[in-house]
Design a protein around this motif. Structure first.
Motif, PDB file in Angstrom:
ATOM      1  N   THR A   1       0.843  -1.194   0.000  1.00 37.82           N
ATOM      2  CA  THR A   1       0.000   0.000   0.000  1.00 37.82           C
ATOM      3  C   THR A   1       0.877   1.243   0.000  1.00 37.82           C
ATOM      4  N   ARG A   2       0.251   2.390  -0.181  1.00 38.06           N
ATOM      5  CA  ARG A   2       0.977   3.654  -0.202  1.00 38.06           C
ATOM      6  C   ARG A   2       1.741   3.892   1.117  1.00 38.06           C
TER       7      ARG A   2
ATOM      8  N   ASP B   1      -0.424   1.862  -9.308  1.00 38.60           N
ATOM      9  CA  ASP B   1       0.244   2.216  -8.056  1.00 38.60           C
ATOM     10  C   ASP B   1       0.798   0.952  -7.415  1.00 38.60           C
TER      11      ASP B   1
ATOM     12  N   PRO C   1       4.879   3.099  -2.659  1.00 38.75           N
ATOM     13  CA  PRO C   1       5.071   4.552  -2.766  1.00 38.75           C
ATOM     14  C   PRO C   1       5.223   5.056  -4.196  1.00 38.75           C
TER      15      PRO C   1
ATOM     16  N   HIS D   1       3.933   5.703  -8.170  1.00 36.28           N
ATOM     17  CA  HIS D   1       2.914   5.809  -9.215  1.00 36.28           C
ATOM     18  C   HIS D   1       3.652   5.690 -10.537  1.00 36.28           C
TER      19      HIS D   1
ATOM     20  N   ALA E   1      -3.742  10.139  -7.424  1.00 40.03           N
ATOM     21  CA  ALA E   1      -2.807   9.020  -7.291  1.00 40.03           C
ATOM     22  C   ALA E   1      -1.392   9.449  -7.610  1.00 40.03           C
TER      23      ALA E   1
ATOM     24  N   GLU F   1      -0.122  12.247  -4.888  1.00 41.57           N
ATOM     25  CA  GLU F   1       0.092  11.759  -3.529  1.00 41.57           C
ATOM     26  C   GLU F   1       1.195  10.713  -3.432  1.00 41.57           C
ATOM     27  N   ALA F   2       1.690  10.236  -4.553  1.00 44.67           N
ATOM     28  CA  ALA F   2       2.762   9.236  -4.531  1.00 44.67           C
ATOM     29  C   ALA F   2       4.081   9.884  -4.130  1.00 44.67           C
ATOM     30  N   THR F   3       4.888   9.147  -3.406  1.00 46.76           N
ATOM     31  CA  THR F   3       6.217   9.654  -3.062  1.00 46.76           C
ATOM     32  C   THR F   3       7.090   9.729  -4.300  1.00 46.76           C
TER      33      THR F   3
END
Length: 681
Positions: free
Chosen positions: A318-319, A424, A427, A429, A457, A460-462
């Motif tokens: 997960t994220r 995704d 972390p 995308h 998506a 918010e991804a690292t």
């Protein structure tokens, strides 16, 4: 068996001579042997043999020739089209029909020989498609005492189709008739004193590394095969696709129509099962309701028999999970020792959560993916999901239809196509594009790409990764310098929306560099023949001409990338650390760091001076140099130590400078940055 095969191929029966010649005779290579076959490399009156020797093998019940061998140098090479041949049968055969199924994954010469007496005396039907090497041409020839006489030729179109096709030659007395897929191509009579009246049969190749032959049949009757034998379904062991934190897709293919079952569970005891339903060759099962970032085990049943043993896989992270390992490789599908060496290393050492492929999954024409993908990577893809992108070679056979059929990929775009997509994973995308179709402003792919970059998506991804086949720039490959439309239309989006790393292939080398805050990595060394060094590109820091794969390891804001060669030697390593999101520049600014504060006008008109303003925080050596799009140094604009403060340079392009894209390289101390400049005329 022969009669059954000819029935399947809808054979056309013509005249049926009564002479007995110990026929019919056939070879389908199912025993894996070349017994009875004699390979010989061609010669031509002392002309040099290049890239030899020939290499004839039987693999998976198919006769193959994989050497790039040719004879002579241009222009002679393109006139004689000699390389290597292989012969079998009875030298006493006189009147007969020869049928052979043929496939070329190259575009050079492939054909058959008949009434073959020895390496210097035979007839030959040779097809060459490569326009650079004297094609496209279909030629019916007689070779007598080494001399080649063209009896008939056709240059009206492509020499042969993609995929399997059939060649037929029927010889009766002085009559020779040649067919392709049942269509008559040549009908000649050789009444000369040099005519050949008997001999064996065989196959011939010129500079063709992807020659395939199967279902060879010699009959006394005038049988003309109208289509190649349909290949039986290839057994394809399980491969993972579409991994999410709570689901995964498992696909496989069987040699016969059968029902399929996946048994799975969090331990080797399994405990759960999903069935495919009606009997079929191809099977795909989605396992739902799984726990994120968790190891599961599965096995596959074909009917009631075990088709694939218990194997582990792990659901996607997960994220919230900061750590991740990702494989990157490309330009791999050759079925050669370098590809197999890289495949073994990735399987044994990478231990990745998932992988991406930057295109040319097939290095041939995209007509099949078992021999060049599913078989070399069988162990890897049974436990690691791979997300490919489309390369140019994947499109040649059927515009990537076969590629799109064998993979089960995301299709989260309005067109519902798997040619481009995003997903995704922890972390990351990741966005896969297809640079073989339209990607400029106004095209569906471009509009989708912009919307995906703007999505929650992505924001918010690292880490934001984009991958596709054609790089914007490359130092390797003297014949190609990069894709101009990627520079014009995609690079500004990478910079605007904070893409961290762009991964590409197409160039068969490893390259890494950084431009305007975006890291670019070319990792096209998965198996294809390596490219040469072509040019210097200011922003590319590393170029290694070697087969390799790339491994990305992420731990929160730190990304470490390493590339490894076929002997597991590390050929590059670098670390990228994020100090904020891509939309938030790192701390510091004009007061405590070098800064380019102005570059105008851009585009630049004829006779209009270019103004460049920069600021240095302390006395610093600064060089400013103009390069063309191929990386060739054109003009120095500055080379001096500048005191702290703001400085302005002005430069007017000379009249002889052509319109187009140029690169302005600024080097200040140990740091380098590059800015594109468009010149209009």
């Amino acid at each position: 068996m022969l009669a059954f095969r000819l029935h399947l191929l809808t054979a056309l029966l013509l005249a049926a001579p009564a002479a007995a010649q110990n026929l019919p005779w056939s070879a389908d290579f199912e025993d894996g042997s070349l017994e009875g076959w004699t390979p010989r490399d061609d010669t031509y009156f002392g002309a040099p043999i290049r890239s030899g020797p020939g290499w004839w093998t039987v693999e998976d019940g198919v006769l193959r020739q994989t050497s790039n061998i040719w004879v002579g140098d241009p222009p002679l090479e393109f006139e004689i089209h000699l390389g290597t041949h292989i012969a079998a049968g009875n030298p006493a055969w006189t009147d007969y029909a020869l049928n052979v199924d043929v496939r070329s994954d190259d575009n050079d010469g492939i054909g058959v020989v008949f009434r073959y007496q020895d390496p210097l005396n035979y007839y030959r039907l040779m097809l060459v498609d490569d326009a650079v090497n004297g094609g496209p041409v279909q030629k019916l020839e007689r070779r007598r005492d080494g001399r080649i006489t063209v009896l008939a030729e056709d240059r009206s179109g492509p020499a042969y189709p993609s995929g399997w096709f059939t060649l037929t030659v029927d010889v009766r007395g002085d009559s020779i008739r040649a067919y392709q897929n049942g269509t008559l191509r040549f009908a000649v009579q050789d009444t000369s004193a040099a005519a050949l009246t008997s001999g064996r049969i065989g196959m011939a190749v010129y500079a063709n590394t992807g020659a395939h032959f199967d279902h060879v049949a010699v009959t006394a009757e005038a049988v003309v095969r109208t289509a190649p034998a349909p290949p039986p379904p290839t057994v394809r062991t399980p491969y993972l696709q579409q991994a999410t934190p709570t689901s995964i897709l498992i696909a496989w293919q069987t040699a016969t129509e059968t029902t399929g079952t996946v048994e799975y569970g969090p331990t080797r005891d399994l405990g759960f099962r999903v069935e495919t339903g009606a009997p079929a060759y191809r099977h795909a099962v989605t396992l739902d309701g799984l726990t994120p970032n968790t190891t599961y085990y599965y096995r596959v049943l074909s009917g009631s028999e075990v088709f694939y043993p218990i194997t582990p896989f792990r659901t996607a992270k997960t994220r919230a999970e900061p750590r991740l390992r990702m494989l990157v490789f490309g330009d791999s599908g050759t079925d050669t020792p370098p590809q197999h060496a890289i495949a073994a290393l990735m399987t044994e050492k990478a231990h990745a959560d998932f992988g991406i492929h930057v295109g040319d999954v097939s290095q041939y024409s995209g007509e099949e993916y078992d021999r060049i993908f599913f078989q070399p990577y069988a162990d890897l893809v049974s436990r690691t999901p791979i997300y490919p992108s489309i390369g140019n070679h994947d499109t040649y056979y059927d515009d990537a239809a076969t590629y799109l059929d064998v993979f089960y990929l995301p299709h989260n775009n309005p067109q519902q196509t798997e040619r481009y997509y995003s997903f995704d994973y922890g972390p990351v995308h990741a966005i896969a594009l297809d640079t073989n179709i339209g990607f400029t402003p106004g095209t569906p792919q471009y509009e989708w790409f912009v919307s995906d970059l703007q999505s929650a998506a992505a924001r918010e991804a690292t880490w934001r990764f984009v991958y596709f086949h054609h790089p914007p720039y490359c130092q390797a490959w003297s014949g190609w310098a990069g894709e101009l439309n990627v520079r014009r239309h995609l690079m500004p989006l990478f910079e605007q929306y904070g893409v961290d790393v762009v991964f590409n292939g197409h160039t068969h080398a490893y390259e890494r560099g950084s431009l305007n805050g975006v890291t670019y990595v070319i990792t096209g060394g998965g198996g294809g023949g390596l490219d040469d060094y072509g040019r210097d590109v200011p922003h590319i820091d590393v170029t290694v001409l070697a087969h390799h794969y790339t491994l990305v390891e992420i731990d929160g804001p730190v990304l470490e990338l390493a590339a490894f060669g076929t002997d597991a030697t590390e050929i590059d390593r670098f670390v990228l650390t994020k100090t904020g999101t891509a939309a938030e520049p790192e701390a510091g600014g004009p007061d405590d760091a070098f800064a380019l504060t102005a570059l105008y006008p851009n585009p630049l008109g004829a006779g209009v001076p270019l103004t460049l303003t920069f600021q240095v925080p302390a006395p610093t050596p600064v060089t400013v140099t103009l390069y063309d799009a191929l990386g060739r140094r054109l003009a120095p604009l500055a080379d001096a130590t500048y005191p702290a403060g703001t400085h302005t340079l002005s430069w007017t392009p000379p009249a002889h400078l052509a319109a187009g894209l140029y690169l302005l390289r600024l080097q200040h101390g140990t740091e380098t940055s590059v800015r594109p400049v468009m010149l209009a005329r």
